[in-house]
Design a protein around this motif. Sequence first.
Motif, PDB file in Angstrom:
ATOM      1  N   THR A   1      17.645  -9.400   4.187  1.00 18.92           N
ATOM      2  CA  THR A   1      18.878  -8.632   3.971  1.00 18.92           C
ATOM      3  C   THR A   1      18.961  -8.146   2.527  1.00 18.92           C
TER       4      THR A   1
ATOM      5  N   PHE B   1      17.087  -4.979   2.297  1.00 22.46           N
ATOM      6  CA  PHE B   1      17.912  -3.886   2.836  1.00 22.46           C
ATOM      7  C   PHE B   1      18.964  -3.455   1.813  1.00 22.46           C
TER       8      PHE B   1
ATOM      9  N   ARG C   1      21.955   3.329   7.041  1.00 20.24           N
ATOM     10  CA  ARG C   1      21.962   1.923   7.455  1.00 20.24           C
ATOM     11  C   ARG C   1      22.972   1.712   8.560  1.00 20.24           C
TER      12      ARG C   1
ATOM     13  N   ASP D   1      20.143  -3.356  10.854  1.00 21.37           N
ATOM     14  CA  ASP D   1      20.291  -4.725  10.369  1.00 21.37           C
ATOM     15  C   ASP D   1      20.657  -5.648  11.530  1.00 21.37           C
TER      16      ASP D   1
END
Length: 257
Positions: free
Chosen positions: A46, A49, A85, A174
Amino acid sequence: MSQEFVLETRGLTKEFRGFTAVDSVDLQVTEGHIHALIGPNGAGKTTVFNLLTKYLPVTRGDILYRGKSIVSMKSNEIARLGLVRSFQISAVFPHMTVLENVRVALQRPMGNSFHFWKHEKVLNQLNDRAMELLESVGLGEYADNVTVELPYGRKRALELATTLAMEPTVMLLDEPTQGMGHEDVDRVVELIRKAAKGRTVLMVEHNLSVVSKLCDKITVLARGAVLAEGDYATVSANPKVREAYMGSEHAEVQGAH
């Protein structure tokens, strides 16, 4: 012929007060591929990201989009380039209808994102495209439902529709199947496969059976660094990967063949 990397990191590093969360990660995402970022909890997925989408500043290293550095750009500028995203930027409005949610997302590229006071006729011009997107994720019949009433799996499908409304070239997903039952997982896998046509997808995903079905290439992170890379067969047979996934996740690596 060398394949073009649409998204690349070189020596990407993030430190928090002496703790290295992401450690010199070199990531190469090929145009048109579905690429997974996997690893045990705390591996830094994460955080990577968050660095790619500039939710966090990079400590060291570079991020390139189509060969050009984007490391100094802001998150909204990166989204305008086409790096979108999902399930974060496109969080849905619970008390709007399903159609209204997609319509708001369609307004974003027009610079009208929050013109909720615009005349209904202007907004209705977007309805045809909004309905197309809803049909593409199997939500056409739910267009007039208030979003809060949707079951969890269909909310995730709506989030995918709002992401597609922003015309992404690279979709950053995600954990798209997190918290879903088998039926919803299968549906979302098919939706991602459809959405990926003509696009590039980079996804963080815990469910390794999803990764095995969808992904062209997998990068495994452990303790913030790249542990292994390759297709699913290569990665799942790697003893270092098996060791990193000890316990229940280790069993999942073996069970996803």
